[in-house]
Motif scaffolding. Structure first.
Motif, PDB file in Angstrom:
ATOM      1  N   GLN A 170     -10.881   3.926 -35.934  1.00  0.00           N
ATOM      2  CA  GLN A 170     -10.666   4.658 -37.174  1.00  0.00           C
ATOM      3  C   GLN A 170     -11.010   6.125 -37.059  1.00  0.00           C
ATOM      4  O   GLN A 170     -10.733   6.834 -37.965  1.00  0.00           O
ATOM      5  CB  GLN A 170     -11.779   4.083 -38.169  1.00  0.00           C
ATOM      6  CG  GLN A 170     -11.512   2.555 -38.350  1.00  0.00           C
ATOM      7  CD  GLN A 170     -10.214   2.157 -39.073  1.00  0.00           C
ATOM      8  OE1 GLN A 170      -9.384   2.936 -39.198  1.00  0.00           O
ATOM      9  NE2 GLN A 170     -10.117   0.922 -39.203  1.00  0.00           N
ATOM     10  N   ALA A 202      -0.598 -11.309 -40.434  1.00  0.00           N
ATOM     11  CA  ALA A 202      -1.543 -10.259 -39.786  1.00  0.00           C
ATOM     12  C   ALA A 202      -0.426  -9.492 -38.957  1.00  0.00           C
ATOM     13  O   ALA A 202      -0.887  -8.183 -38.894  1.00  0.00           O
ATOM     14  CB  ALA A 202      -2.388 -10.955 -39.133  1.00  0.00           C
ATOM     15  N   GLU A 215     -12.283  -1.148 -31.398  1.00  0.00           N
ATOM     16  CA  GLU A 215     -13.359   0.099 -32.119  1.00  0.00           C
ATOM     17  C   GLU A 215     -14.333   0.360 -31.109  1.00  0.00           C
ATOM     18  O   GLU A 215     -15.706  -0.139 -31.802  1.00  0.00           O
ATOM     19  CB  GLU A 215     -13.709  -0.564 -33.302  1.00  0.00           C
ATOM     20  CG  GLU A 215     -12.238  -0.663 -34.218  1.00  0.00           C
ATOM     21  CD  GLU A 215     -12.740  -0.793 -35.647  1.00  0.00           C
ATOM     22  OE1 GLU A 215     -13.673  -0.085 -36.384  1.00  0.00           O
ATOM     23  OE2 GLU A 215     -11.553  -1.037 -36.429  1.00  0.00           O
ATOM     24  N   ASN A 232      -7.646  -0.763 -42.537  1.00  0.00           N
ATOM     25  CA  ASN A 232      -8.370  -1.985 -42.565  1.00  0.00           C
ATOM     26  C   ASN A 232      -7.469  -3.136 -42.877  1.00  0.00           C
ATOM     27  O   ASN A 232      -6.722  -2.921 -43.951  1.00  0.00           O
ATOM     28  CB  ASN A 232      -9.554  -2.015 -43.558  1.00  0.00           C
ATOM     29  CG  ASN A 232     -10.815  -1.024 -43.109  1.00  0.00           C
ATOM     30  OD1 ASN A 232     -11.219  -0.425 -44.122  1.00  0.00           O
ATOM     31  ND2 ASN A 232     -11.072  -0.882 -41.808  1.00  0.00           N
ATOM     32  N   GLY A 233      -7.357  -4.101 -42.112  1.00  0.00           N
ATOM     33  CA  GLY A 233      -6.461  -5.429 -42.336  1.00  0.00           C
ATOM     34  C   GLY A 233      -5.129  -5.112 -41.765  1.00  0.00           C
ATOM     35  O   GLY A 233      -4.269  -6.054 -42.056  1.00  0.00           O
ATOM     36  N   ALA A 234      -4.797  -3.872 -41.005  1.00  0.00           N
ATOM     37  CA  ALA A 234      -3.537  -3.816 -40.442  1.00  0.00           C
ATOM     38  C   ALA A 234      -3.046  -4.703 -39.558  1.00  0.00           C
ATOM     39  O   ALA A 234      -1.826  -4.969 -39.246  1.00  0.00           O
ATOM     40  CB  ALA A 234      -3.361  -2.357 -40.000  1.00  0.00           C
ATOM     41  N   GLY A 235      -3.871  -5.247 -38.736  1.00  0.00           N
ATOM     42  CA  GLY A 235      -3.874  -6.252 -37.853  1.00  0.00           C
ATOM     43  C   GLY A 235      -3.987  -5.857 -36.202  1.00  0.00           C
ATOM     44  O   GLY A 235      -3.913  -6.496 -35.380  1.00  0.00           O
ATOM     45  N   LYS A 236      -4.843  -4.815 -36.378  1.00  0.00           N
ATOM     46  CA  LYS A 236      -5.338  -4.247 -34.907  1.00  0.00           C
ATOM     47  C   LYS A 236      -6.266  -5.414 -34.173  1.00  0.00           C
ATOM     48  O   LYS A 236      -5.847  -5.634 -32.838  1.00  0.00           O
ATOM     49  CB  LYS A 236      -6.286  -2.843 -35.118  1.00  0.00           C
ATOM     50  CG  LYS A 236      -5.581  -1.755 -35.824  1.00  0.00           C
ATOM     51  CD  LYS A 236      -6.558  -0.715 -35.905  1.00  0.00           C
ATOM     52  CE  LYS A 236      -7.698  -0.899 -36.753  1.00  0.00           C
ATOM     53  NZ  LYS A 236      -7.743  -1.274 -38.200  1.00  0.00           N
ATOM     54  N   THR A 237      -7.229  -6.050 -34.920  1.00  0.00           N
ATOM     55  CA  THR A 237      -7.908  -6.965 -34.045  1.00  0.00           C
ATOM     56  C   THR A 237      -7.122  -8.104 -33.774  1.00  0.00           C
ATOM     57  O   THR A 237      -7.211  -8.591 -32.671  1.00  0.00           O
ATOM     58  CB  THR A 237      -9.214  -7.414 -35.188  1.00  0.00           C
ATOM     59  OG1 THR A 237      -9.879  -6.261 -35.281  1.00  0.00           O
ATOM     60  CG2 THR A 237      -9.900  -8.266 -34.668  1.00  0.00           C
ATOM     61  N   THR A 238      -6.233  -8.580 -34.842  1.00  0.00           N
ATOM     62  CA  THR A 238      -5.522  -9.782 -34.579  1.00  0.00           C
ATOM     63  C   THR A 238      -4.581  -9.272 -33.273  1.00  0.00           C
ATOM     64  O   THR A 238      -4.594 -10.305 -32.179  1.00  0.00           O
ATOM     65  CB  THR A 238      -4.663  -9.883 -35.710  1.00  0.00           C
ATOM     66  OG1 THR A 238      -5.345 -10.074 -36.812  1.00  0.00           O
ATOM     67  CG2 THR A 238      -3.882 -11.256 -35.301  1.00  0.00           C
ATOM     68  N   PHE A 281      -1.758 -16.126 -40.922  1.00  0.00           N
ATOM     69  CA  PHE A 281      -3.048 -16.917 -41.310  1.00  0.00           C
ATOM     70  C   PHE A 281      -2.698 -17.613 -42.562  1.00  0.00           C
ATOM     71  O   PHE A 281      -2.953 -16.757 -43.441  1.00  0.00           O
ATOM     72  CB  PHE A 281      -4.306 -15.970 -41.281  1.00  0.00           C
ATOM     73  CG  PHE A 281      -4.820 -15.686 -40.048  1.00  0.00           C
ATOM     74  CD1 PHE A 281      -5.146 -16.349 -39.027  1.00  0.00           C
ATOM     75  CD2 PHE A 281      -4.396 -14.142 -39.540  1.00  0.00           C
ATOM     76  CE1 PHE A 281      -5.852 -15.767 -37.884  1.00  0.00           C
ATOM     77  CE2 PHE A 281      -4.936 -13.527 -38.386  1.00  0.00           C
ATOM     78  CZ  PHE A 281      -5.553 -14.462 -37.417  1.00  0.00           C
TER      79      PHE A 281
HETATM   80  N1  LIG Z   1      -9.033 -15.794 -38.982  1.00  0.00           N
HETATM   81  C1  LIG Z   1      -8.229 -15.350 -40.075  1.00  0.00           C
HETATM   82  N2  LIG Z   1      -8.068 -15.777 -41.215  1.00  0.00           N
HETATM   83  C2  LIG Z   1      -7.354 -15.757 -42.138  1.00  0.00           C
HETATM   84  N3  LIG Z   1      -6.744 -14.441 -42.202  1.00  0.00           N
HETATM   85  C3  LIG Z   1      -7.016 -13.717 -41.082  1.00  0.00           C
HETATM   86  C4  LIG Z   1      -8.060 -13.878 -40.030  1.00  0.00           C
HETATM   87  N4  LIG Z   1      -8.111 -12.961 -39.270  1.00  0.00           N
HETATM   88  C5  LIG Z   1      -7.389 -11.762 -39.849  1.00  0.00           C
HETATM   89  N5  LIG Z   1      -6.962 -12.242 -40.812  1.00  0.00           N
HETATM   90  C6  LIG Z   1      -5.981 -11.214 -41.726  1.00  0.00           C
HETATM   91  O1  LIG Z   1      -5.157 -10.774 -41.145  1.00  0.00           O
HETATM   92  C7  LIG Z   1      -4.969  -9.543 -41.376  1.00  0.00           C
HETATM   93  C8  LIG Z   1      -5.285  -8.484 -40.157  1.00  0.00           C
HETATM   94  O2  LIG Z   1      -6.599  -8.663 -39.738  1.00  0.00           O
HETATM   95  P1  LIG Z   1      -7.324  -7.647 -38.610  1.00  0.00           P
HETATM   96  O3  LIG Z   1      -8.707  -8.067 -38.495  1.00  0.00           O
HETATM   97  O4  LIG Z   1      -6.238  -7.864 -37.487  1.00  0.00           O
HETATM   98  O5  LIG Z   1      -7.132  -6.293 -39.193  1.00  0.00           O
HETATM   99  P2  LIG Z   1      -7.913  -4.999 -38.399  1.00  0.00           P
HETATM  100  O6  LIG Z   1      -6.696  -3.771 -38.422  1.00  0.00           O
HETATM  101  O7  LIG Z   1      -8.708  -5.079 -37.335  1.00  0.00           O
HETATM  102  O8  LIG Z   1      -8.684  -4.357 -39.647  1.00  0.00           O
HETATM  103  P3  LIG Z   1     -10.140  -3.555 -39.368  1.00  0.00           P
HETATM  104  O9  LIG Z   1      -9.788  -2.248 -39.280  1.00  0.00           O
HETATM  105  O10 LIG Z   1     -10.672  -3.909 -40.722  1.00  0.00           O
HETATM  106  O11 LIG Z   1     -10.985  -4.222 -38.266  1.00  0.00           O
HETATM  107  C9  LIG Z   1      -5.749  -9.170 -42.564  1.00  0.00           C
HETATM  108  O12 LIG Z   1      -5.065  -9.374 -43.729  1.00  0.00           O
HETATM  109  C10 LIG Z   1      -6.673 -10.411 -42.486  1.00  0.00           C
HETATM  110  O13 LIG Z   1      -7.114 -10.648 -43.655  1.00  0.00           O
END
Ligand SMILES: Nc1ncnc2c1ncn2[C@@H]1O[C@H](COP(=O)(O)OP(=O)(O)OP(=O)(O)O)[C@@H](O)[C@H]1O
Ligand SMILES: [Mg+2]
Lengths: 290, 338
Positions: free
Chosen positions: A215, A41, A183, A61-67, A36
């Protein structure tokens, strides 16, 4: 939800994926990279999940799971690498991927003025289920989620946890082969979480491939047959749950040792290196021996 | 409470077998192809949610009061100035014009408020991602929401059909005028709706999308002829009247206000080309738009010939609508797979 959720799930409209663990894999990712802007991510994630396997995804948090889950659901195009879900390529055939995958996002909204029954019926129609099958699926899923009594109630009258369960039902409405749950336990009460674990296990036994992020690591370890730990966009460990957890006291301890922040050795430390290296190999073994 | 496993097989295997077979156009031939083109679960959902709230009832009530008021004033004006039935005869056209103008203005005010929240609202509430996670293509989502909005507008227009019937009974208006009005409202509405949709898919927030949609409506309505007059004044100082020829004339015709003025003006001129004349020319002779009026109601579209201004508006705004619709689909597709 009823106590014997596993049997209930088995009796519901959800189908058993044919007999023995199907040949091949339900889901495979190879070197997925997603940026991004300047932020990375996902920095080259590879793993695979066999039918019947429940893959627990842990990460800070922010590890990239959602992505990662979005990429697998065909909602986000990877910059590099590729992924295949039930035989469909996420980058080139996103529509087919969406047909085959049940995705539950971490944050979502509902149409507040719909009733629970209408809500599920609407998504059933989006997947083009024939009307009669859709009606049966809606009835079954509402019962499965313990929401049968709420069928004709508007969603703004439901609690957050009930909406969460409804959204999970939504992900199941077209009986997908692969489930991606981001989650799903967040916000659920202890009983609902226990029932969710039971449901996920039952779905795995039906032969569906499930990727579930959480988590709450103790619960994740309990439900998963294999586990992956994401750290700053890298899968620092992945493989069969029992093998992975054999050397440590639990997933939480393993997670903390692999994802230390200030440690100069960081995630590339000796223990980690070994695990990460073996990761995919173990994964395949886990799938084969399942 | 649970269905027997055997009976539920179709639900289960939907993606693998039923689902794929149903999507194949070769299997069922033309009817299946048509049904897969027309199939759109978004329309039913939008209409259902729209009709559920009190907003729509309030909107309809207010709207009918406005149109009814205009109709009443128009009719009492006619009744006051004519002493008997014979004199009233043929005066329907002024009532028709008043009603048509009132409907156009009301619809123009309703459309942005109706369409702007349609996608931006789903994004704001967090339901858009779930919709995009289904196999529904962005084009289907955009079209479904537009069709639902246009259906509601069609309902609003139909609701005042009885009032138009009064104008018809008074004489002076014919089937042709009704057809022209319907075509004009349909295209103008579609154009405005497509522009609002573009704002809705491009902007994250409902208020922003709504404000931009209303601004787009103002620009579409007043922008072209303002620009045309400025252009004319700069090009030929001293004679700032747009004559319907040249670039200024075409620019002016973009505005639905100019089109509506030309459509509803009883002295409107007949063009040599046009859209509706070839189709309904013999079927329904014009009653209001008799030929020979001033040339400011025709627009020279170059190689396409001299069109009635309102028909030029229809054509140009139709093109704008299709352009905005296509762009909206592209924007949402990009959003669906970033
Ligand atoms: N739409 C976006 N624009 C910019 N950066 C993004 C976007 N989506 C995710 N990121 C970045 O990508 C990284 C991974 O985000 P992600 O949401 O995948 O984390 P996560 O593991 O799901 O975290 P959480 O446990 O908080 O849900 C983070 O650093 C976030 O800031
Ligand atoms: Mg997340």
């Amino acid at each position: 939800m009823s106590a014997s959720l596993g049997t209930v799930a088995a009796q519901s409209g959800l189908t058993q994926v044919d007999g023995e663990p199907a040949p091949g894999v339900a889901l495979r990712a190879e070197g997925l990279v997603k940026r991004f802007g300047a932020a990375v991510a996902l920095a080259g994630v590879s793993f695979e999940v066999a039918p019947g396997e429940v893959f627990g995804l842990a990460g800070a948090n922010g590890a990239g799971k959602t992505t990662l889950l979005k990429v697998l659901a065909g909602l986000c195009r990877p910059d590099e690498g590729w992924a295949e879900v039930a035989g469909a390529d996420v980058a080139t055939e996103p529509v087919r991927v969406r047909q085959l995958v049940g995705y539950m996002p971490d944050r979502f909204g509902v149409y507040e003025s719909m009733t629970a029954g209408e809500y599920l019926s609407f998504y059933a129609s989006c997947y083009r289920l024939p009307r009669q099958h859709a009606e049966r699926a809606v009835t079954d899923l509402l019962a499965l989620m313990g929401l049968a009594a709420k069928r004709d109630e508007q969603l703004n009258a439901l609690s957050q946890g009930m909406k969460q369960r409804l959204c999970l039902a939504r992900a199941l409405v077209h009986d997908p082969e692969v489930l991606l749950l981001d989650e799903p336990a967040a916000g659920l009460d202890p009983r609902a979480r226990a029932e969710l674990r039971e449901l996920v296990a039952a779905l795995g036994e039906m032969g569906k491939a499930v990727v579930i992020s959480s988590q709450i690591l103790a619960e994740l370890a309990e439900v998963s047959t294999s586990i992956g730990i994401l750290h700053e966009g890298v899968m620092v460990a992945s493989g069969n749950a029992e093998q992975l957890l054999a050397g440590s006291e639990g997933l939480e301890e393993l997670f903390l040792s692999l994802t230390e922040r200030e440690d100069p050795e960081g995630p590339a430390g000796p223990t980690t290196g070994g695990l990460a290296g073996e990761g995919t190999g173990e994964d395949e073994e886990g799938a084969a021996t399942k | 409470m649970m269905a027997a496993p055997t009976a539920t097989a179709p639900l289960g295997n939907a993606p693998a077998s039923t689902g794929r077979a149903r999507r194949s156009p070769t299997a069922g031939g033309a009817s299946r192809l048509i049904s897969s083109l027309v199939w759109n679960p978004v329309i039913a959902k939008e209409l259902r949610l729209r009709m559920r709230g009190w907003h729509t009832a309030l909107l309809l009530t207010g709207y009918l009061c406005v149109i009814g008021g205009v109709g009443y004033l128009g009719y009492s004006g006619i009744a006051a100035s004519s002493s008997d039935v014979v004199q009233v005869g043929g005066t329907g056209s002024s009532l028709f014009t008043g009603l048509a103008a009132a409907v156009m203005v009301s619809v123009a005010l309703v459309i942005p408020g109706l369409v702007a929240p349609s996608v931006s609202g789903e994004r704001e509430r967090g339901t858009l991602e779930l919709l995009l996670a289904t196999p529904l293509r962005p084009a289907r989502i955009v079209v479904g929401k537009l069709v639902a909005a246009l259906a509601l507008v069609g309902f609003l227009v139909l609701a005042c059909a009885p009032l138009f019937c009064v104008a018809y009974l008074l004489g002076g208006v014919g089937v042709r005028e009704a057809l022209e009005l319907v075509a004009f409202i349909f295209v103008g509405t579609s154009c405005l709706a497509a522009l609002s949709m573009l704002a809705s898919v491009s902007l994250r927030r409902v208020p922003a999308a709504t404000v931009v949609s209303y601004l787009a409506m103002l620009v579409l309505a007043a922008g072209p002829f303002t620009a045309a007059y400025v252009w004319q004044a700069v090009a030929t100082p001293g004679s700032p009247t747009v004559t319907g020829t040249g670039g200024q004339g075409v620019l002016e015709a973009v505005s639905p206000i100019m089109g509506a003025d030309a459509l509803l003006n009883s002295n409107s001129a007949c063009g040599t080309g046009g859209l509706l004349t070839p189709i309904v020319g013999n079927l329904a002779p014009p009653v209001i738009n008799t030929c020979g009026g001033p040339s400011q109601y025709t627009t020279n579209l170059g190689p396409l010939g001299n069109w009635q201004t309102w028909e030029a508006t229809l054509a140009i705004d139709g093109v704008v609508a299709i352009g905005a619709l296509g762009t909206s689909v592209l924007v949402l597709t990009k959003r669906a797979l970033p």
